[in-house]
Design a protein around this motif. Structure first.
Motif, mmCIF file in Angstrom:
data_model
loop_
_atom_site.group_PDB
_atom_site.id
_atom_site.type_symbol
_atom_site.label_atom_id
_atom_site.label_comp_id
_atom_site.label_asym_id
_atom_site.label_seq_id
_atom_site.Cartn_x
_atom_site.Cartn_y
_atom_site.Cartn_z
ATOM 1 N N ILE A 197 -37.303 39.562 -3.114
ATOM 2 C CA ILE A 197 -37.348 38.255 -3.778
ATOM 3 C C ILE A 197 -36.585 38.347 -5.092
ATOM 4 C CG2 ILE A 197 -38.789 36.453 -4.779
ATOM 5 C CD1 ILE A 197 -41.033 37.300 -2.960
ATOM 6 N N GLU A 198 -35.590 37.514 -5.244
ATOM 7 C CA GLU A 198 -34.806 37.476 -6.483
ATOM 8 C C GLU A 198 -35.020 36.126 -7.172
ATOM 9 O OE1 GLU A 198 -30.160 37.443 -8.064
ATOM 10 O OE2 GLU A 198 -30.599 37.602 -5.913
ATOM 11 N N HIS A 199 -35.461 36.184 -8.424
ATOM 12 C CA HIS A 199 -35.505 34.968 -9.240
ATOM 13 C C HIS A 199 -34.131 34.829 -9.871
ATOM 14 C CE1 HIS A 199 -36.266 32.421 -12.786
ATOM 15 N NE2 HIS A 199 -37.197 31.862 -12.032
ATOM 16 N N VAL A 200 -33.330 33.924 -9.315
ATOM 17 C CA VAL A 200 -31.933 33.819 -9.716
ATOM 18 C C VAL A 200 -31.806 33.234 -11.117
ATOM 19 C CG1 VAL A 200 -29.688 32.807 -9.129
ATOM 20 C CG2 VAL A 200 -31.252 33.555 -7.302
ATOM 21 N N ARG A 201 -32.515 32.142 -11.358
ATOM 22 C CA ARG A 201 -32.450 31.496 -12.672
ATOM 23 C C ARG A 201 -33.541 30.440 -12.772
ATOM 24 N NH1 ARG A 201 -29.489 26.451 -12.207
ATOM 25 N NH2 ARG A 201 -28.568 26.250 -10.110
ATOM 26 N N THR A 202 -33.784 30.006 -13.995
ATOM 27 C CA THR A 202 -34.646 28.861 -14.248
ATOM 28 C C THR A 202 -33.756 27.670 -14.546
ATOM 29 O OG1 THR A 202 -36.470 30.221 -15.097
ATOM 30 C CG2 THR A 202 -36.440 27.906 -15.727
ATOM 31 N N MET A 203 -33.997 26.571 -13.868
ATOM 32 C CA MET A 203 -33.142 25.394 -13.974
ATOM 33 C C MET A 203 -33.484 24.595 -15.234
ATOM 34 S SD MET A 203 -33.654 24.316 -9.968
ATOM 35 C CE MET A 203 -32.184 23.309 -9.715
ATOM 36 N N ASP A 204 -32.465 24.025 -15.860
ATOM 37 C CA ASP A 204 -32.706 23.099 -16.955
ATOM 38 C C ASP A 204 -33.273 21.804 -16.360
ATOM 39 O OD1 ASP A 204 -31.813 24.769 -18.965
ATOM 40 O OD2 ASP A 204 -29.739 24.123 -18.736
ATOM 41 N N ALA A 205 -34.267 21.224 -17.017
ATOM 42 C CA ALA A 205 -34.910 20.027 -16.495
ATOM 43 C C ALA A 205 -35.360 19.130 -17.636
ATOM 44 C CB ALA A 205 -36.112 20.409 -15.625
ATOM 45 N N LEU A 206 -35.583 17.851 -17.333
ATOM 46 C CA LEU A 206 -36.094 16.920 -18.327
ATOM 47 C C LEU A 206 -37.479 17.311 -18.800
ATOM 48 C CD1 LEU A 206 -35.126 13.384 -16.921
ATOM 49 C CD2 LEU A 206 -34.385 14.365 -19.099
ATOM 50 N N ASP A 207 -38.316 17.753 -17.879
ATOM 51 C CA ASP A 207 -39.715 18.001 -18.217
ATOM 52 C C ASP A 207 -39.920 19.376 -18.836
ATOM 53 O OD1 ASP A 207 -40.576 20.063 -16.144
ATOM 54 O OD2 ASP A 207 -39.838 18.487 -14.832
#
Length: 386
Positions: A197-207
Motif C-alpha cells: 500500500i502506497e500513500h501517494v499524496r494528500t490532495m488539496d481540498a476546500l474542506d
C-alpha cells in the motif's frame, strides 16, 4: 411518527450541546487544525474529552462500549455534535469511521471485530474506505470499478489506484473495494502499514474538517489473506449499500448542525448591525433570507427524522436516504450561503466560523453520490413503480 422527544432524548441532547459549547468550540482556533483536518494529536485530545464525558462513539452498540443509539437518537445527537467543526471528530462519529463502524458491526467476523472494530470504537485508531478511483475507474458509477483482486492460494492479490480517500493519511486500516475475476466486487480489510500500500499524496481540498485529509492510494501486489475478506466474496456492492444508506443520512445530520450554527451567527448579526437607518434584519431582503433559512433548516430536519424513523422500523430506505441526501445537502448549503451573504465581509473572512463552514460543506453535494446521480436514481425508481 411522534415528533416529541422523550425525557432521555432531551437530556442527551442537552448533554451533547453543553459538551460541544464548553469543551470543543474553544478548540476550533487551535493551531493543530491543519489544512488537511485536525492533526492526530488534536484528534486524540478531542477524543479523550468525549471519553471522559461518556460521549465517545455513541452510535456503536452497548456491547462495544457505545450508547446503542437508534437512528432517531443519532439524528438528535449528531446534529448537536455537528454544531462545531470539531464535534464529530471528538465524538468519533466523523466520516469515514462512523460508516465503517456501522458496516463492521453488521458484517465482520468476530476475529475481525476484535482486531479492527474494537480499537476503532475506542477511538485508538482511524480507518478509511477505499472505493473511489481516478478515471477510467469508479466514481459516481461503482460499476466502473477498476481495482482488481485475484485469488492466489489462500490469499488475494490486489492492484489498483484509489483517490479522494478520506482519512487515508494516518489511518490504521482500510476497507478496500476491488473487482473479482467474475466481475463482482468484494471488500477487503488491510492494515495500512503494508509494503503493498502506497500513500501517494494528500490532495488539496476546500474542506479542512477530516483528520488525514483526502488521499491518493496505490495498491501494488497487495496480498490479503482470505480470512480478511469482509463478509462474503462477491457481495461488495451489497455491503456498500449497508454502509452508504445510513451514512448518507448521518452526513445530513452532522451538516444540519453546521448550517444551524451559521444561521444563528448571521441572525445575531442581523439583530445588531445597523445599515441605512435601521437594524439590518428589518430590511426586507435580509428578513426574507432569514425566513428562507428557517424553512430550509426545518425541511432538512423533517427529512432526516422521517428517514431515521423508517430505518428504526426496519425499512431499507434506499429511496428515502437518497431523497434526504439531495434535499438536505442542497437546503443546508443554501442556509450557509445565505448566512455568508447576510454577514457580508465577515462572512468571507475568518472573523466568524461561517467561512470555514462554507468551504467545508460545499463537497457535501458531491460525496456519497452527487445530487444529479441521486435524482437520476430516484427518477428510475419512480418510473419502475408505475
Amino acid at each position: 411518527m411522534d415528533f416529541s422527544l422523550t425525557s432521555a432524548q432531551q437530556a442527551l441532547q442537552q448533554k451533547v450541546r453543553d459538551f460541544i459549547a464548553e469543551q470543543i468550540i474553544p478548540l476550533e482556533t487551535d493551531p493543530r487544525v491543519t489544512p488537511h483536518g485536525p492533526s492526530e494529536a488534536l484528534r486524540e485530545a478531542l477524543v479523550e474529552k468525549a471519553r471522559v464525558a461518556g460521549l465517545l462513539t455513541p452510535h456503536a452498540s452497548r456491547e462495544l462500549g457505545g450508547l446503542g443509539l437508534s437512528h432517531v437518537d443519532k439524528a438528535i445527537v449528531f446534529e448537536e455534535a455537528g454544531y462545531s467543526t470539531l464535534g464529530p471528530t471528538a465524538m468519533n462519529i466523523h466520516a469515514p469511521d462512523e460508516g465503517n463502524i456501522h458496516l463492521l458491526e453488521a458484517v465482520a467476523t468476530e476475529a475481525q471485530k476484535t482486531r479492527w472494530l474494537l480499537p476503532l470504537v475506542q477511538g485508538r485508531i482511524r480507518s478509511c474506505f477505499a472505493m473511489t478511483e481516478p478515471p477510467p475507474g469508479a466514481g459516481s458509477d461503482p460499476a466502473m470499478l477498476a481495482t482488481t483482486a485475484v485469488r492466489d492460494g489462500d490469499s488475494y492479490v490486489i492492484n489498483g489506484t484509489k483517490w479522494f480517500i478520506t482519512g487515508a493519511q494516518g489511518a490504521a486500516f482500510a476497507i478496500i473495494m476491488a473487482k473479482m475475476e467474475d466481475g463482482s466486487a468484494t471488500m477487503f480489510l488491510a492494515d495500512m502499514d503494508q509494503p503493498g500500500i502506497e500513500h501517494v499524496r494528500t490532495m488539496d481540498a476546500l474542506d479542512a474538517c477530516f483528520t488525514g485529509g483526502h488521499g491518493v492510494l496505490r495498491f501494488h501486489d497487495l496480498r490479503v489473506p482470505a480470512t480478511d475478506v469482509l463478509g462474503e466474496p462477491g457481495k461488495g456492492f451489497r455491503y456498500a449499500q449497508v454502509r452508504l444508506a445510513p451514512a448518507r443520512l448521518t452526513h445530513c445530520m452532522r451538516w444540519l448542525g453546521q448550517a444551524r450554527r451559521a444561521h444563528e451567527i448571521c441572525l445575531e448579526h442581523a439583530r445588531n448591525r445597523h445599515a441605512f437607518g435601521q437594524v439590518l434584519g428589518q430590511h426586507e431582503g435580509v428578513s426574507f433570507m432569514l425566513a428562507d433559512n428557517a424553512m430550509d433548516l426545518h425541511t432538512a430536519r423533517l427529512h432526516i427524522w422521517h428517514t431515521a424513523w423508517l430505518l428504526d422500523q426496519g425499512e431499507r430506505c434506499n429511496f428515502e436516504s437518497s431523497r434526504a441526501k439531495v434535499v438536505c445537502s442542497e437546503a443546508e448549503w443554501r442556509v450557509v450561503d445565505r448566512s455568508v451573504q447576510i454577514l457580508g465581509g465577515q462572512g468571507v473572512t475568518g472573523e466568524t466560523i461561517v467561512a470555514r463552514i462554507f468551504a467545508d460543506m460545499r463537497a457535501f453535494r458531491i460525496y456519497d453520490g452527487p445530487s444529479e446521480v441521486h435524482r437520476f436514481s430516484l427518477g428510475r425508481k419512480l418510473l419502475a413503480a408505475i
